[in-house]
Motif scaffolding. Structure first.
Motif, PDB file in Angstrom:
ATOM      1  N   ASN A 125       0.828  -1.205   0.000  1.00 48.30           N
ATOM      2  CA  ASN A 125       0.000   0.000   0.000  1.00 48.30           C
ATOM      3  C   ASN A 125       0.871   1.268   0.000  1.00 48.30           C
ATOM      4  OD1 ASN A 125      -1.238   2.238   1.755  1.00 48.30           O
ATOM      5  ND2 ASN A 125      -2.972   1.048   1.036  1.00 48.30           N
ATOM      6  N   GLU A 126       0.427   2.280  -0.763  1.00 53.26           N
ATOM      7  CA  GLU A 126       1.289   3.476  -0.917  1.00 53.26           C
ATOM      8  C   GLU A 126       1.477   4.258   0.392  1.00 53.26           C
ATOM      9  OE1 GLU A 126      -1.893   6.724  -2.714  1.00 53.26           O
ATOM     10  OE2 GLU A 126      -0.632   5.554  -4.083  1.00 53.26           O
ATOM     11  N   ILE A 127       0.477   4.218   1.256  1.00 52.90           N
ATOM     12  CA  ILE A 127       0.618   4.916   2.559  1.00 52.90           C
ATOM     13  C   ILE A 127       1.691   4.204   3.380  1.00 52.90           C
ATOM     14  CG2 ILE A 127      -0.550   5.442   4.752  1.00 52.90           C
ATOM     15  CD1 ILE A 127      -2.188   6.957   2.961  1.00 52.90           C
ATOM     16  N   ILE A 128       1.605   2.886   3.431  1.00 54.52           N
ATOM     17  CA  ILE A 128       2.588   2.123   4.219  1.00 54.52           C
ATOM     18  C   ILE A 128       3.980   2.313   3.632  1.00 54.52           C
ATOM     19  CG2 ILE A 128       3.265  -0.236   4.854  1.00 54.52           C
ATOM     20  CD1 ILE A 128       0.468  -0.737   5.685  1.00 54.52           C
ATOM     21  N   GLU A 129       4.036   2.399   2.336  1.00 49.64           N
ATOM     22  CA  GLU A 129       5.330   2.619   1.679  1.00 49.64           C
ATOM     23  C   GLU A 129       5.968   3.951   2.125  1.00 49.64           C
ATOM     24  OE1 GLU A 129       6.561   1.822  -2.843  1.00 49.64           O
ATOM     25  OE2 GLU A 129       4.662   0.956  -2.174  1.00 49.64           O
TER      26      GLU A 129
ATOM     27  N   ASN B  10      -9.516  -1.925   2.324  1.00 47.50           N
ATOM     28  CA  ASN B  10      -8.280  -1.360   1.794  1.00 47.50           C
ATOM     29  C   ASN B  10      -7.715  -0.235   2.666  1.00 47.50           C
ATOM     30  OD1 ASN B  10      -6.318  -1.680  -0.074  1.00 47.50           O
ATOM     31  ND2 ASN B  10      -7.211  -0.288  -1.585  1.00 47.50           N
ATOM     32  N   ILE B  11      -7.906  -0.366   3.980  1.00 45.17           N
ATOM     33  CA  ILE B  11      -7.347   0.607   4.927  1.00 45.17           C
ATOM     34  C   ILE B  11      -6.005   0.054   5.394  1.00 45.17           C
ATOM     35  CG2 ILE B  11      -7.674   1.714   7.186  1.00 45.17           C
ATOM     36  CD1 ILE B  11     -10.757   1.000   6.793  1.00 45.17           C
ATOM     37  N   PRO B  12      -4.926   0.826   5.249  1.00 45.30           N
ATOM     38  CA  PRO B  12      -3.631   0.327   5.709  1.00 45.30           C
ATOM     39  C   PRO B  12      -3.666   0.011   7.204  1.00 45.30           C
ATOM     40  CG  PRO B  12      -3.386   2.336   4.419  1.00 45.30           C
ATOM     41  CD  PRO B  12      -4.844   2.166   4.657  1.00 45.30           C
ATOM     42  N   VAL B  13      -3.253  -1.201   7.562  1.00 48.49           N
ATOM     43  CA  VAL B  13      -3.281  -1.613   8.971  1.00 48.49           C
ATOM     44  C   VAL B  13      -1.942  -2.218   9.356  1.00 48.49           C
ATOM     45  CG1 VAL B  13      -4.342  -3.871   8.406  1.00 48.49           C
ATOM     46  CG2 VAL B  13      -4.581  -2.924  10.718  1.00 48.49           C
ATOM     47  N   ILE B  14      -1.456  -1.828  10.536  1.00 48.43           N
ATOM     48  CA  ILE B  14      -0.174  -2.340  11.038  1.00 48.43           C
ATOM     49  C   ILE B  14      -0.433  -2.923  12.423  1.00 48.43           C
ATOM     50  CG2 ILE B  14       2.240  -1.753  11.524  1.00 48.43           C
ATOM     51  CD1 ILE B  14       1.637   0.823   9.795  1.00 48.43           C
TER      52      ILE B  14
ATOM     53  N   GLU C 191      -1.003 -14.492   6.644  1.00 49.05           N
ATOM     54  CA  GLU C 191      -2.274 -15.085   6.205  1.00 49.05           C
ATOM     55  C   GLU C 191      -3.240 -14.020   5.686  1.00 49.05           C
ATOM     56  OE1 GLU C 191      -3.768 -18.360   6.171  1.00 49.05           O
ATOM     57  OE2 GLU C 191      -1.631 -18.832   6.090  1.00 49.05           O
ATOM     58  N   TYR C 192      -3.123 -12.816   6.264  1.00 49.01           N
ATOM     59  CA  TYR C 192      -4.001 -11.715   5.822  1.00 49.01           C
ATOM     60  C   TYR C 192      -3.391 -10.932   4.659  1.00 49.01           C
ATOM     61  CZ  TYR C 192      -6.736 -12.552   9.983  1.00 49.01           C
ATOM     62  OH  TYR C 192      -7.528 -13.139  10.928  1.00 49.01           O
ATOM     63  N   GLY C 193      -2.262 -11.374   4.209  1.00 43.89           N
ATOM     64  CA  GLY C 193      -1.627 -10.688   3.079  1.00 43.89           C
ATOM     65  C   GLY C 193      -0.833  -9.468   3.492  1.00 43.89           C
ATOM     66  N   LEU C 194      -0.595  -9.320   4.804  1.00 43.37           N
ATOM     67  CA  LEU C 194       0.159  -8.150   5.253  1.00 43.37           C
ATOM     68  C   LEU C 194       1.652  -8.374   5.041  1.00 43.37           C
ATOM     69  CD1 LEU C 194      -1.665  -7.362   8.628  1.00 43.37           C
ATOM     70  CD2 LEU C 194      -2.200  -6.548   6.326  1.00 43.37           C
ATOM     71  N   THR C 195       2.344  -7.299   4.728  1.00 40.76           N
ATOM     72  CA  THR C 195       3.798  -7.425   4.546  1.00 40.76           C
ATOM     73  C   THR C 195       4.561  -6.514   5.514  1.00 40.76           C
ATOM     74  OG1 THR C 195       3.657  -5.810   2.770  1.00 40.76           O
ATOM     75  CG2 THR C 195       3.717  -8.131   2.116  1.00 40.76           C
TER      76      THR C 195
END
Ligand code: 3PG
Length: 206
Positions: free
Chosen positions: A2-6, A103-107, A121-125
């Motif tokens: 996600n561009e925000i996380i980037e 599609n909300i960036p989550v950490i 599993e949730y596709g988070l990187t």
């Protein structure tokens, strides 16, 4: 990703803010910006948090997120009030699913290989490593992250001017979070000058 996380890989330090008075929101944002960090994670630990998000979301010069998000109701409120990313102390599958679906960036906060696996599993990187220092700091992060080369970490909890650079030098660390630049007593005293100084000092470690 996600561009925000980037964006965190450029900002590199995320000020974790617990703010009690909404009137301090703009002076605080100014101090963060003038210090050199255009980002704030406003924690849902005070009744002012929603109002602060709302006030700061009117500005376009600061990347605004919500922290200490414990449930989906808070995630919803955070986004309604202008948060562009969500941070949690732990991995609550309901919060993660809520965010991923929209599609909300989550950490989410993670601190074990089991947590890391669940995040994948949730596709988070990108995950938060929390509480970083208490969980064993850099040594623990290096050992636990070895089987997860696809994950990037945002260590938070016990990060300070002395250790931030060592964390940021690790290739698996995208950014660090911490409250050391915006301590409760500084906000209470409205000492924005000192906050600006501490932010500037942190940026000098980059
Ligand atoms: C958080 O909410 O992420 C932590 O409270 C920040 O930890 P710190 O206060 O040790 O920086």
């Amino acid at each position: 990703m996600n561009e925000i996380i980037e964006m965190f890989s450029k900002i590199r330090i995320i000020p974790v803010v617990t703010i009690h008075n909404a009137e301090d929101a703009n002076p605080l944002a100014n101090a963060l910006l003038e210090g050199g960090i255009p980002c704030a994670e406003i924690t849902f630990r005070t009744s002012a948090a929603e109002n602060v998000l709302q006030i700061l979301s009117r500005r376009d010069d600061i990347l605004l997120g919500a922290g200490s998000v414990l449930n989906t109701a808070q995630a919803e409120k955070a986004v309604e009030n202008g948060a562009r990313f969500i941070v949690s102390p732990g991995l609550n599958s309901k919060v993660v699913e809520y965010c991923v679906d929209r599609n909300i960036p989550v950490i989410p906060g993670t601190c074990t290989p089991t947590d890391f696996t669940q995040a994948l599993e949730y596709g988070l990187t990108v995950v938060k490593f929390f509480p970083a220092e208490v969980m064993g700091g850099i040594r623990a992060l290096k050992a636990m992250s070895a089987p997860f080369p696809m994950l990037k970490f945002i260590p938070t909890g016990g990060i300070n001017p002395q250790n931030v650079k060592d964390y940021l030098n690790l290739p698996q660390v995208m950014a660090c979070g911490g409250s050391w630049m915006v301590k409760a007593d500084l906000l209470k005293e409205k000492n924005f000058e000192k906050i600006r100084y501490l932010v500037r000092e942190a940026v000098n470690h980059l």
